[in-house]
Design a protein around this motif. Sequence first.
Motif, short mmCIF file in Angstrom:
data_model
loop_
_atom_site.label_atom_id
_atom_site.label_comp_id
_atom_site.label_asym_id
_atom_site.label_seq_id
_atom_site.Cartn_x
_atom_site.Cartn_y
_atom_site.Cartn_z
N GLU A 1 53.30 -76.88 -3.59
CA GLU A 1 52.38 -76.69 -4.70
C GLU A 1 52.54 -77.79 -5.75
O GLU A 1 51.55 -78.32 -6.27
CB GLU A 1 52.61 -75.31 -5.35
CG GLU A 1 52.22 -74.14 -4.46
CD GLU A 1 52.38 -72.81 -5.19
OE1 GLU A 1 52.78 -72.83 -6.37
OE2 GLU A 1 52.09 -71.76 -4.57
N ASN A 2 53.79 -78.12 -6.05
CA ASN A 2 54.03 -79.16 -7.05
C ASN A 2 53.47 -80.51 -6.62
O ASN A 2 52.93 -81.26 -7.43
CB ASN A 2 55.53 -79.29 -7.33
CG ASN A 2 56.09 -78.11 -8.12
OD1 ASN A 2 55.34 -77.43 -8.83
ND2 ASN A 2 57.39 -77.87 -8.00
N ALA A 3 53.61 -80.82 -5.32
CA ALA A 3 53.08 -82.08 -4.81
C ALA A 3 51.56 -82.11 -4.92
O ALA A 3 50.96 -83.13 -5.27
CB ALA A 3 53.52 -82.30 -3.37
N ALA A 4 50.91 -80.97 -4.64
CA ALA A 4 49.45 -80.89 -4.73
C ALA A 4 48.98 -81.03 -6.18
O ALA A 4 47.99 -81.70 -6.47
CB ALA A 4 48.97 -79.57 -4.13
N MET B 1 47.10 -76.31 -12.27
CA MET B 1 47.91 -75.22 -11.73
C MET B 1 47.44 -74.93 -10.31
O MET B 1 46.34 -75.33 -9.91
CB MET B 1 47.77 -73.97 -12.59
CG MET B 1 46.37 -73.40 -12.64
SD MET B 1 46.23 -71.95 -13.70
CE MET B 1 46.43 -72.71 -15.31
N CYS B 2 48.29 -74.26 -9.56
CA CYS B 2 47.94 -73.90 -8.19
C CYS B 2 47.54 -72.43 -8.14
O CYS B 2 48.28 -71.54 -8.59
CB CYS B 2 49.12 -74.15 -7.26
SG CYS B 2 48.78 -73.83 -5.52
N ASP B 3 46.36 -72.19 -7.60
CA ASP B 3 45.85 -70.82 -7.47
C ASP B 3 46.18 -70.21 -6.11
O ASP B 3 45.69 -69.13 -5.76
CB ASP B 3 44.32 -70.81 -7.66
CG ASP B 3 43.93 -71.04 -9.11
OD1 ASP B 3 44.78 -70.86 -10.00
OD2 ASP B 3 42.76 -71.42 -9.36
N GLY B 4 47.01 -70.90 -5.34
CA GLY B 4 47.39 -70.36 -4.03
C GLY B 4 47.05 -71.33 -2.91
O GLY B 4 46.76 -72.51 -3.13
N LYS B 5 47.09 -70.83 -1.68
CA LYS B 5 46.83 -71.65 -0.51
C LYS B 5 45.73 -71.04 0.34
O LYS B 5 45.51 -69.83 0.32
CB LYS B 5 48.10 -71.80 0.33
CG LYS B 5 49.22 -72.59 -0.35
CD LYS B 5 50.43 -72.78 0.56
CE LYS B 5 50.09 -73.65 1.76
NZ LYS B 5 51.27 -73.91 2.62
N SER B 6 45.07 -71.90 1.10
CA SER B 6 44.12 -71.47 2.11
C SER B 6 44.52 -72.17 3.39
O SER B 6 44.20 -73.33 3.61
CB SER B 6 42.69 -71.84 1.71
OG SER B 6 41.77 -71.53 2.75
N ARG C 1 43.61 -75.93 -9.72
CA ARG C 1 42.69 -75.80 -10.85
C ARG C 1 43.14 -76.75 -11.96
O ARG C 1 44.29 -76.72 -12.42
CB ARG C 1 42.71 -74.37 -11.39
CG ARG C 1 41.75 -74.11 -12.55
CD ARG C 1 41.92 -72.68 -13.08
NE ARG C 1 41.68 -71.72 -12.01
CZ ARG C 1 40.49 -71.26 -11.68
NH1 ARG C 1 39.43 -71.67 -12.34
NH2 ARG C 1 40.37 -70.38 -10.70
N GLY C 2 42.22 -77.61 -12.40
CA GLY C 2 42.50 -78.51 -13.51
C GLY C 2 41.91 -77.94 -14.78
O GLY C 2 40.84 -77.33 -14.77
N TYR C 3 42.59 -78.12 -15.91
CA TYR C 3 42.13 -77.51 -17.15
C TYR C 3 42.44 -78.38 -18.36
O TYR C 3 43.30 -79.27 -18.31
CB TYR C 3 42.79 -76.14 -17.34
CG TYR C 3 44.30 -76.22 -17.48
CD1 TYR C 3 44.91 -76.46 -18.71
CD2 TYR C 3 45.13 -76.04 -16.37
CE1 TYR C 3 46.29 -76.54 -18.83
CE2 TYR C 3 46.50 -76.12 -16.48
CZ TYR C 3 47.08 -76.38 -17.71
OH TYR C 3 48.46 -76.46 -17.83
N TRP D 1 39.80 -77.49 -6.98
CA TRP D 1 39.80 -78.31 -5.79
C TRP D 1 40.65 -77.67 -4.69
O TRP D 1 41.63 -76.97 -4.96
CB TRP D 1 40.40 -79.69 -6.08
CG TRP D 1 39.51 -80.58 -6.92
CD1 TRP D 1 38.18 -80.46 -7.12
CD2 TRP D 1 39.94 -81.73 -7.67
NE1 TRP D 1 37.72 -81.46 -7.93
CE2 TRP D 1 38.78 -82.26 -8.29
CE3 TRP D 1 41.17 -82.35 -7.88
CZ2 TRP D 1 38.82 -83.38 -9.10
CZ3 TRP D 1 41.21 -83.48 -8.67
CH2 TRP D 1 40.05 -83.99 -9.28
N THR D 2 40.23 -77.98 -3.47
CA THR D 2 41.04 -77.69 -2.30
C THR D 2 41.60 -79.01 -1.79
O THR D 2 40.84 -79.92 -1.46
CB THR D 2 40.21 -77.00 -1.19
OG1 THR D 2 39.70 -75.76 -1.67
CG2 THR D 2 41.06 -76.78 0.05
#
Length: 260
Positions: free
Chosen positions: A190-193, A212-217, A224-226, A239-240
């Motif tokens: 997640e941190n790398a993404a 932040m990371c909203d999870g994985k698919s 999510r960028g904010y 983004w995915t």
Amino acid sequence: MYCKQCKRENPAGNKFCEYCGAKLEPEAAGAPKKFNKKLLLIIIAAVVLVAAAVTTIALVVHSRGADDDVFMEQSSSGTHSGDTAYKKGSYDDYADDFIFPGSDEEYLLESDVEDLNQADTQQAINEIYARHGRIFQKDPYKSYFAACEWFKPTYTADEFKDEWFNEYETKNIQLLSSHRDDLSVNIDSENAAIQYALDYCRKNYNAVDGAMCDGKSGSNYLIRGYNDMGTHITTMFTWTITPDGDIYETDGGNLEYKHP
């Protein structure tokens, strides 16, 4: 007339020496005249001075010739002594062999390298080394440069010194290496993404306050960028991101960025 008694010269015709009174004997016809030592010394001194002057001129001429040779060797061999491969500006006739023919004489910009894939980026780095005679052990670089007429393999990896690069080459290698490393992605956390998304925004002048990371698919990460507005957080993108570095819009599925 020469007096054998007192060793002095007398006027011609004298029968007796004016100095000691000794009887003078007339010189025999063809007899050798008195040897003039002072004249001989003058002649010898003159010869020595002429020889010294000739030797000095010869040494000066030789010295200047040697200096010229050294200068020519240094200027033609680039930034390090003994290198017969690098000759600044001598590759104009071989521009088609290079991705960046002028990378030894001008600075590259990010806009110059941003569209290069990983293989071409490494090739652009290697051609800078190749100008200085760096030997390549692996293909495709070994075969490619061996086929270049201008390439002179001279130094192994252990013998080669990065200090031989000029200021343009040093900066250009840094830029190309950074771009190559950016292309070499393997997003596995997640941190790398999150960091990958933030780096992409920064490079494309679309910086956000955070992500932040909203999870994985599957193996993909939902990022999510904010922007932090103080009283609330505004979502700027969702983004995915794939492990290979491709970015898709999460909602519409459109491709935002295709990693080279």
